[in-house]
Design a protein around this motif. Structure first.
Motif, PDB file in Angstrom:
ATOM      1  N   TYR A 183     -22.611 -67.323 -14.269  1.00 13.83           N
ATOM      2  CA  TYR A 183     -23.275 -68.325 -13.451  1.00 13.83           C
ATOM      3  C   TYR A 183     -22.727 -69.719 -13.786  1.00 13.83           C
ATOM      4  O   TYR A 183     -22.791 -70.624 -12.966  1.00 13.83           O
ATOM      5  CB  TYR A 183     -24.788 -68.340 -13.716  1.00 13.83           C
ATOM      6  N   PHE A 184     -22.195 -69.860 -15.020  1.00 13.58           N
ATOM      7  CA  PHE A 184     -21.768 -71.170 -15.514  1.00 13.58           C
ATOM      8  C   PHE A 184     -20.266 -71.235 -15.839  1.00 13.58           C
ATOM      9  O   PHE A 184     -19.645 -72.288 -15.685  1.00 13.58           O
ATOM     10  CB  PHE A 184     -22.546 -71.537 -16.791  1.00 13.58           C
ATOM     11  N   HIS A 185     -19.718 -70.122 -16.315  1.00 14.56           N
ATOM     12  CA  HIS A 185     -18.398 -70.146 -16.944  1.00 14.56           C
ATOM     13  C   HIS A 185     -17.305 -70.722 -16.062  1.00 14.56           C
ATOM     14  O   HIS A 185     -16.477 -71.521 -16.517  1.00 14.56           O
ATOM     15  CB  HIS A 185     -18.013 -68.730 -17.385  1.00 14.56           C
ATOM     16  N   HIS A 186     -17.230 -70.331 -14.792  1.00 20.03           N
ATOM     17  CA  HIS A 186     -16.128 -70.789 -13.952  1.00 20.03           C
ATOM     18  C   HIS A 186     -16.161 -72.303 -13.748  1.00 20.03           C
ATOM     19  O   HIS A 186     -15.129 -72.918 -13.495  1.00 20.03           O
ATOM     20  CB  HIS A 186     -16.171 -70.089 -12.590  1.00 20.03           C
ATOM     21  N   GLU A 187     -17.337 -72.896 -13.880  1.00 19.67           N
ATOM     22  CA  GLU A 187     -17.476 -74.346 -13.740  1.00 19.67           C
ATOM     23  C   GLU A 187     -17.221 -75.071 -15.049  1.00 19.67           C
ATOM     24  O   GLU A 187     -16.687 -76.188 -15.062  1.00 19.67           O
ATOM     25  CB  GLU A 187     -18.880 -74.681 -13.233  1.00 19.67           C
ATOM     26  N   THR A 188     -17.567 -74.456 -16.176  1.00 19.17           N
ATOM     27  CA  THR A 188     -17.514 -75.152 -17.465  1.00 19.17           C
ATOM     28  C   THR A 188     -16.338 -74.732 -18.337  1.00 19.17           C
ATOM     29  O   THR A 188     -16.186 -75.253 -19.449  1.00 19.17           O
ATOM     30  CB  THR A 188     -18.816 -74.910 -18.249  1.00 19.17           C
ATOM     31  N   GLN A 189     -15.495 -73.802 -17.896  1.00 20.13           N
ATOM     32  CA  GLN A 189     -14.352 -73.362 -18.687  1.00 20.13           C
ATOM     33  C   GLN A 189     -13.406 -74.530 -18.964  1.00 20.13           C
ATOM     34  O   GLN A 189     -13.422 -75.533 -18.245  1.00 20.13           O
ATOM     35  CB  GLN A 189     -13.611 -72.249 -17.960  1.00 20.13           C
TER      36      GLN A 189
END
Length: 472
Positions: A183-189
């Motif tokens: 839910y978060f990783h692709h945005e915060t990587q």
């Protein structure tokens, strides 16, 4: 010894060796183009200062014997030349011992670079390249079929890469067990790629399926690498497919590509590419391979124990030659993306109404309208460390001040690492400041209306307006 070689892996070895040579080329090219600003004589973390503190026995390197920027450039470009020769198949034109020596050269040169690279070379894929590169020395050439022992050790590396990454997730952030991390990783990587925005906008049930598939690929499939064919080949192909999915979703240097290369060595092509008749390997070669295998298995004790430790550590080397290491990634996942934005002004007395111009990095988010680009397998070291700096100033304590000083000096080597420079080198800014922003992906509607893939909100000051106190 009839058991010593396996003819069915001729083509797999060929694919592995040429692909590994290509990754060596990328690694040495990155070193040659970025070192002056990062670890050069006038760099942010100079090598001469480092080798004064760290003895040779703890970090063997040619640069303990001599360092100059010209010598480092010679080492890096020599590594590029060796990688090109291996990519062209020069090892197959040499006798067996000559091919082994040719593979040994880039390993020794890159080890010398990594062992003085300090924080800029503290990533797990550096050690992975060295560990795999060392094994490649003993894989042989066209004079003999691939040795079974080295093929086994390559699977052992692949197992630790995948299984270690799976365990660190299950022991780490609860969102991995809840299947919600994506839910978060692709945005915060660390460094999003051109498709990361679209991956982030996938439905949440798809994200949950992605995490579940990741757990299966990293915790179950690695065990199948040690089963008979064709099960081992199927397991390797599943890993390759998963890694290609990761390649599409972000920029992770050569980590994904090197994992794919390792998996290719497992694939049984049924002897394709093998000569109609092959000679038995010489006795000296068998002795060397057996000795190398015994060494690696002996050194594997601590990394293997680490896998099953409740205090599992990731991306760590237990020996100064990086022969057997621990791996893993994203044991925790950030929920919010923050970015450090560096700005400069020509005003000799900064005021609220002063014009502050923003420095743009090549890979990390900056301008909200600039779409992320694909850089992997090339590694933008400064961009990656800027992501860590946004997580905590402690990650940047050793190098952020020197970076600011070089921007205030208009240092050309440092400016070459950036995408957009608001001040020419001959007219550097009078002051530099850094501000922390929260970044989030725009929605489909916001993207259509504004054309921006990011939206950012000011959080706080990261570095107050700073100038060089002494005259330039």
């Amino acid at each position: 010894m009839e058991w010593f070689t396996a003819d069915q892996y001729w083509l797999g070895r060929l694919v592995f060796q040429r692909a590994l040579a290509a990754l060596y080329l990328v690694a040495f090219l990155g070193a040659a183009l970025q070192f002056r600003a990062l670890i050069g004589e006038r760099g942010m973390l100079p090598v001469p200062r480092h080798v004064e503190r760290v003895p040779f026995r703890k970090a063997p390197s040619l640069f303990h014997l001599h360092y100059s920027d010209r010598f480092f450039a010679l080492v890096a470009w020599t590594g590029c030349a060796c990688a090109l020769a291996l990519l062209a198949g020069a090892d197959g034109l040499l006798p067996l011992w000559g091919g082994m020596l040719l593979w040994l050269v880039p390993w020794a040169l890159y080890l010398s670079i990594v062992n003085v690279g300090q924080t800029w070379y503290g990533f797990g894929w550096e050690s992975l390249l060295l560990e795999v590169g060392f094994l490649a020395v003993f894989l042989g050439n066209d004079e003999t079929a691939p040795p079974v022992l080295i093929l086994f050790l390559l699977r052992w590396v692949l197992f630790r890469v995948e299984f270690g990454a799976g365990l660190i997730k299950m022991r780490g952030d609860a969102c991995w067990r809840q299947l919600t991390c994506l839910y978060f990783h692709h945005e915060t990587q660390p460094m999003p790629g051109p498709l990361s925005w679209f991956f982030h906008r996938l439905p949440k049930p798809v994200h949950r399926m992605e995490v579940a598939a990741n757990h299966f690929t990293q915790l179950v499939v690695p065990v199948l690498l040690f089963t008979p064919q064709p099960v081992a080949t199927a397991a390797a192909c599943l890993m390759i497919a998963t890694q290609l999915w990761l390649v599409l979703s972000g920029n992770f240097s050569w980590l994904n590509w090197l994992t794919i290369v390792l998996a290719a060595s497992v694939v049984d092509f049924g002897g394709a590419g093998a000569p109609s008749s092959s000679s038995a390997p010489p006795l000296w070669y068998e002795v060397v391979v057996i000795a190398a295998t015994a060494l690696i298995l002996g050194l594997s004790y601590r990394p293997a124990r680490n896998l099953f430790s409740r205090r599992q550590i990731m991306n760590f080397s237990f020996d100064p030659l990086h022969l057997v290491n621990t791996y893993g990634a994203f044991g925790s996942v950030s929920r919010v993306r923050q970015e450090v934005v560096i700005e400069g002004t020509a005003d000799t007395t900064p005021r609220q109404e002063s014009e502050w111009r923003e420095y743009e990095f090549k890979g990390k988010p900056g301008d909200v309208r600039r779409w992320p680009r694909q850089f992997a397998p090339y590694h933008l070291r400064l961009d990656w460390m800027m992501w860590f700096a946004a997580l905590s100033p402690a990650y940047a304590r050793s190098w952020f001040g020197p970076l600011v000083e070089r921007l205030l000096d208009g240092d050309r080597d440092t400016l070459r690492l950036l995408r957009h420079i608001p001040f020419p080198p001959d007219e550097p800014p009078a002051y530099i400041r850094a501000r922390l922003y929260r970044y989030r992906y725009t929605t489909w509607r916001e993207l259509r209306e504004t054309g921006a893939c990011w939206e950012r909100t000011y959080v706080r000051e990261f570095l107050p307006p700073t100038r060089i106190s002494s005259p330039r």
